[in-house]
Scaffold this motif. Structure first.
Motif, mmCIF file in Angstrom:
data_model
loop_
_atom_site.group_PDB
_atom_site.id
_atom_site.type_symbol
_atom_site.label_atom_id
_atom_site.label_comp_id
_atom_site.label_asym_id
_atom_site.label_seq_id
_atom_site.Cartn_x
_atom_site.Cartn_y
_atom_site.Cartn_z
ATOM 1 N N ILE A 74 10.144 40.013 -59.539
ATOM 2 C CA ILE A 74 9.563 38.749 -59.076
ATOM 3 C C ILE A 74 8.314 39.031 -58.252
ATOM 4 C CG2 ILE A 74 9.887 36.767 -57.545
ATOM 5 C CD1 ILE A 74 12.816 36.720 -58.349
ATOM 6 N N SER A 75 8.407 40.006 -57.339
ATOM 7 C CA SER A 75 7.253 40.346 -56.516
ATOM 8 C C SER A 75 6.168 41.017 -57.346
ATOM 9 C CB SER A 75 7.664 41.258 -55.356
ATOM 10 O OG SER A 75 8.184 42.481 -55.828
ATOM 11 N N ALA A 76 6.573 41.841 -58.320
ATOM 12 C CA ALA A 76 5.591 42.502 -59.181
ATOM 13 C C ALA A 76 4.841 41.490 -60.035
ATOM 14 C CB ALA A 76 6.284 43.529 -60.076
ATOM 15 N N ALA A 77 5.528 40.419 -60.420
ATOM 16 C CA ALA A 77 4.877 39.380 -61.218
ATOM 17 C C ALA A 77 3.719 38.762 -60.464
ATOM 18 C CB ALA A 77 5.889 38.295 -61.591
ATOM 19 N N SER A 78 3.857 38.670 -59.150
ATOM 20 C CA SER A 78 2.775 38.130 -58.334
ATOM 21 C C SER A 78 1.720 39.190 -58.062
ATOM 22 C CB SER A 78 3.339 37.601 -57.013
ATOM 23 O OG SER A 78 2.309 37.101 -56.201
ATOM 24 N N ARG A 79 2.175 40.425 -57.767
ATOM 25 C CA ARG A 79 1.237 41.508 -57.471
ATOM 26 C C ARG A 79 0.402 41.877 -58.695
ATOM 27 N NH1 ARG A 79 5.637 44.525 -54.577
ATOM 28 N NH2 ARG A 79 5.150 44.552 -52.359
ATOM 29 N N VAL A 80 1.090 42.197 -59.801
ATOM 30 C CA VAL A 80 0.399 42.676 -60.991
ATOM 31 C C VAL A 80 -0.090 41.479 -61.793
ATOM 32 C CG1 VAL A 80 0.539 44.186 -62.993
ATOM 33 C CG2 VAL A 80 1.944 44.653 -60.988
ATOM 34 N N GLY A 81 -1.093 40.844 -61.268
ATOM 35 C CA GLY A 81 -1.674 39.685 -61.930
ATOM 36 C C GLY A 81 -3.112 39.940 -62.290
ATOM 37 N N THR A 82 -3.896 38.897 -62.332
ATOM 38 C CA THR A 82 -5.292 39.053 -62.717
ATOM 39 C C THR A 82 -6.095 39.799 -61.667
ATOM 40 O OG1 THR A 82 -5.792 36.888 -61.756
ATOM 41 C CG2 THR A 82 -5.243 36.953 -64.091
ATOM 42 N N GLY A 83 -5.559 39.900 -60.439
ATOM 43 C CA GLY A 83 -6.244 40.664 -59.406
ATOM 44 C C GLY A 83 -6.384 42.117 -59.787
ATOM 45 N N GLY A 135 14.369 33.398 -48.011
ATOM 46 C CA GLY A 135 13.881 33.937 -46.748
ATOM 47 C C GLY A 135 12.414 34.284 -46.847
ATOM 48 N N GLY A 136 11.905 34.914 -45.809
ATOM 49 C CA GLY A 136 10.497 35.271 -45.765
ATOM 50 C C GLY A 136 9.960 35.133 -44.354
ATOM 51 N N ALA A 286 10.331 37.273 -52.014
ATOM 52 C CA ALA A 286 11.086 37.814 -53.136
ATOM 53 C C ALA A 286 12.156 38.774 -52.643
ATOM 54 C CB ALA A 286 10.147 38.526 -54.106
ATOM 55 N N ALA A 287 11.808 39.591 -51.623
ATOM 56 C CA ALA A 287 12.762 40.563 -51.088
ATOM 57 C C ALA A 287 14.011 39.883 -50.559
ATOM 58 C CB ALA A 287 12.098 41.384 -49.986
ATOM 59 N N ALA A 288 13.850 38.711 -49.965
ATOM 60 C CA ALA A 288 14.986 38.002 -49.372
ATOM 61 C C ALA A 288 15.985 37.508 -50.402
ATOM 62 C CB ALA A 288 14.477 36.815 -48.540
ATOM 63 N N THR A 289 15.580 37.350 -51.654
ATOM 64 C CA THR A 289 16.470 36.802 -52.682
ATOM 65 C C THR A 289 17.530 37.793 -53.132
ATOM 66 O OG1 THR A 289 15.051 37.509 -54.527
ATOM 67 C CG2 THR A 289 14.615 35.338 -53.558
ATOM 68 N N TYR A 372 4.506 30.533 -57.859
ATOM 69 C CA TYR A 372 5.194 29.257 -57.669
ATOM 70 C C TYR A 372 6.490 29.464 -56.891
ATOM 71 C CZ TYR A 372 8.641 25.725 -58.384
ATOM 72 O OH TYR A 372 9.654 24.838 -58.140
ATOM 73 N N TYR A 373 7.213 30.538 -57.211
ATOM 74 C CA TYR A 373 8.494 30.772 -56.537
ATOM 75 C C TYR A 373 8.290 30.965 -55.036
ATOM 76 C CZ TYR A 373 12.843 32.694 -54.975
ATOM 77 O OH TYR A 373 13.989 32.906 -54.264
ATOM 78 N N TYR A 374 7.233 31.690 -54.649
ATOM 79 C CA TYR A 374 6.955 31.876 -53.224
ATOM 80 C C TYR A 374 6.722 30.526 -52.546
ATOM 81 C CZ TYR A 374 6.175 36.900 -54.054
ATOM 82 O OH TYR A 374 6.319 38.221 -54.370
ATOM 83 N N GLY A 375 5.956 29.676 -53.203
ATOM 84 C CA GLY A 375 5.687 28.358 -52.644
ATOM 85 C C GLY A 375 6.940 27.526 -52.525
ATOM 86 N N GLU A 376 7.771 27.561 -53.565
ATOM 87 C CA GLU A 376 8.999 26.766 -53.559
ATOM 88 C C GLU A 376 9.918 27.175 -52.414
ATOM 89 O OE1 GLU A 376 12.734 27.449 -55.794
ATOM 90 O OE2 GLU A 376 11.874 25.975 -57.175
ATOM 91 N N THR A 377 10.019 28.494 -52.179
ATOM 92 C CA THR A 377 10.861 28.989 -51.091
ATOM 93 C C THR A 377 10.447 28.388 -49.759
ATOM 94 O OG1 THR A 377 11.374 31.082 -52.190
ATOM 95 C CG2 THR A 377 11.512 31.073 -49.795
ATOM 96 N N ASN A 378 9.155 28.274 -49.545
ATOM 97 C CA ASN A 378 8.662 27.774 -48.269
ATOM 98 C C ASN A 378 8.692 26.251 -48.186
ATOM 99 O OD1 ASN A 378 7.473 30.128 -46.471
ATOM 100 N ND2 ASN A 378 7.172 30.665 -48.615
ATOM 101 N N ILE A 379 8.592 25.580 -49.310
ATOM 102 C CA ILE A 379 8.805 24.123 -49.311
ATOM 103 C C ILE A 379 10.253 23.817 -48.943
ATOM 104 C CG2 ILE A 379 8.939 22.083 -50.795
ATOM 105 C CD1 ILE A 379 6.102 22.777 -49.961
ATOM 106 N N GLN A 380 11.166 24.660 -49.449
ATOM 107 C CA GLN A 380 12.583 24.501 -49.098
ATOM 108 C C GLN A 380 12.793 24.687 -47.601
ATOM 109 O OE1 GLN A 380 15.249 23.702 -50.915
ATOM 110 N NE2 GLN A 380 15.175 24.588 -52.958
#
Length: 479
Positions: A74-83, A135-136, A286-289, A372-380
């Motif tokens: 999950i974290s790699a999906a965010s890290r290994v992106g277009t950046g 978490g986070g 992601a680590a908290a999940t 999106y998952y990171y955002g959803e966690t914090n909206i929660q």
């Protein structure tokens, strides 16, 4: 109007990053590196062992929650992106070859910061109404530091950064990669919008399944192709490495333009932070999940993710671009994904352009999912109601489309500003909770030396931790 907005963003970015953020990122990384006795280097073997650790199962033999490997992907999906493809190209085009060294520095010392934030996320994680761990930084700011205002502010900023700004960067890069075939960005935006609606309204389970398979496959194929190119051009590699180091310290002006040392550092640190996210406060979500027996385990695993992103994928992209003889530094016409496309095409022909379009879609789209998952966690965290999550999903979808049709400089500028605010808040928080990081690491190391698979119990620690929901004292029969 667009030009004025871009100029305003540049002023804000230059002030934030030049005057305090770069120094803070490096100093905090050094602080945790020294205070944890180089945790990111001496436990590399343990990181690889943990990534393959079997998931925890319940009494019925069913997997409990998210496994360590799934949290990593999950974290790699965010890290290994277009950046890792477009962001690196922008850094080199504007900051010269020296920016690559500063990416490496951010990753090497940032690995310690990544360990700290991910371990803290595990310590202060909670269960939501569905029994899923969340978490986070927002959680450890409130529960660990006792600063709810700080947690609320961080949750707002990260929700905007990942759901809106970073996802705009991803979809913008996908759209730009198709511009070579004159495909209208509006059409690309609509297609991405439909796909995003399908995935994010499916829930976290689908997110985990998609990222678990997409990220390793797409990264390995990309790395394999670049590795073959590097083998073919093996005689040029020592010269490229020398060029990177000389340019990083202003010892050599690159051809095609004059690059200042400050620009090289600025672009290298910003793009390094964007890609590996060490200390940024994103990967702790992601680590908290993960359902883990000890908080330090996710600290180790997420540190490995920093190396995977920067030392492998970003470095591969950097060497690919530096091998391209037609690169113009400073204000060249080619920047971002289009520069990487041209560089790859110069090595393997027109098939390179097609491959990179497919790769950038996979990298970028998996990042949209992870972001999106990171955002959803914090909206929660902010509003633990289903309607709030659904509203957030709608806005995320809107920005997926807007990012596709927006100006490249606007989306990257917005991402840098919000990313900077996130980093500032998170780095202050993890330094404030450094005593917790130390006792968690020491407890893990102590149990490992005794030949145990470390299990975390609160009463094993030399300090009392308050507001911890998911960890208990040692059962009486085990005392």
């Amino acid at each position: 109007m667009t030009e004025k907005l871009i100029n305003l963003m540049e002023i804000i970015n230059d002030f934030m990053w030049t005057y305090f953020l770069i120094g803070l990122i490096i100093v905090v990384g050094l602080y945790f590196t020294i205070s944890t006795k180089f945790v990111q280097f001496i436990y590399i073997k343990e990181m690889f062992r943990l990534i393959a650790e079997k998931p925890i199962k319940d009494t019925k033999g069913q997997q409990k929650g998210v496994s360590a490997f799934q949290a990593f992907t999950i974290s790699a999906a965010s890290r290994v992106g277009t950046g890792t493809i477009a962001g690196v190209a922008i850094a080199i085009a504007l900051g010269g070859p020296g920016s690559v060294l500063w990416m490496w520095i951010v990753a090497l010392f940032g690995g310690a910061s990544s360990f700290a934030e991910s371990a803290l996320a595990q310590v202060y994680k909670v269960r939501d109404r569905k029994g899923v761990f969340r978490g986070g930084p927002a959680y450890y700011m409130e529960k660990g530091l006792g600063q709810k205002w700080m947690g609320v502010l961080f949750a707002i900023v990260i929700s905007i950064t990942y759901g809106f700004a970073f996802n705009s960067v991803q979809t913008n890069t996908i759209a730009q990669s198709l511009a070579i075939y004159n495909i209208d960005t509006k059409i690309v935006g609509i297609a991405l919008l439909v796909l995003t609606i399908f995935v994010i309204f499916g829930g976290v389970t689908k997110i985990v399944k998609i990222t678990q398979w997409l990220v390793p496959i797409m990264a390995l194929i990309y790395l394999l192709i670049v590795l073959v190119i590097m083998i073919i051009n093996f005689d040029k590699i020592p010269g490229l490495i020398s060029q990177i180091f000389k340019s990083a310290f202003g010892l050599e002006q690159v051809a095609g333009g004059t690059i200042g040392l400050a620009t090289s550092i600025l672009l290298g640190v910003k793009r390094g932070m964007f890609t590996n996210e060490a200390g940024l406060g994103s990967t702790p979500n992601a680590a908290a999940t993960a359902d883990s027996t000890h908080p330090a385990k996710q600290g180790f695993i997420q540190t490995l993710g920093v190396y995977f992103d920067t030392c492998l994928v970003c470095t591969a992209t950097a060497f690919l671009i530096l091998l391209y003889p037609g690169i113009e530094y400073g204000n060249g016409k080619l920047q971002g994904i289009q520069l990487t496309q041209v560089a790859l095409t110069s090595q393997i022909g027109s098939i390179g352009t097609i491959f990179l379009i497919v790769a950038i879609f996979l990298f970028g789209y998996s990042s949209v999912v992870g972001n999106y998952y990171y955002g959803e966690t914090n909206i929660q965290y902010l509003i633990p109601k289903k309607w709030a999550v659904n509203v957030y999903r709608v806005f995320c979808c809107i920005f997926v489309y807007l990012g596709s049709v927006a100006d490249l400089n606007i989306v990257w500028g917005a991402a840098d500003i919000t990313m900077g605010i996130m980093a500032l808040l998170n780095l202050i928080a993890i330094v404030g909770l450094s005593s917790v990081v130390y006792v968690v690491l020491k407890d893990y190391v102590k149990q490992k030396k005794l030949g145990k698979d470390p299990v975390f119990y609160l009463d094993n620690l030399p300090i009392k931790l308050n507001n911890v929901d998911c960890w208990k004292n040692k059962p009486k029969e085990n005392k």
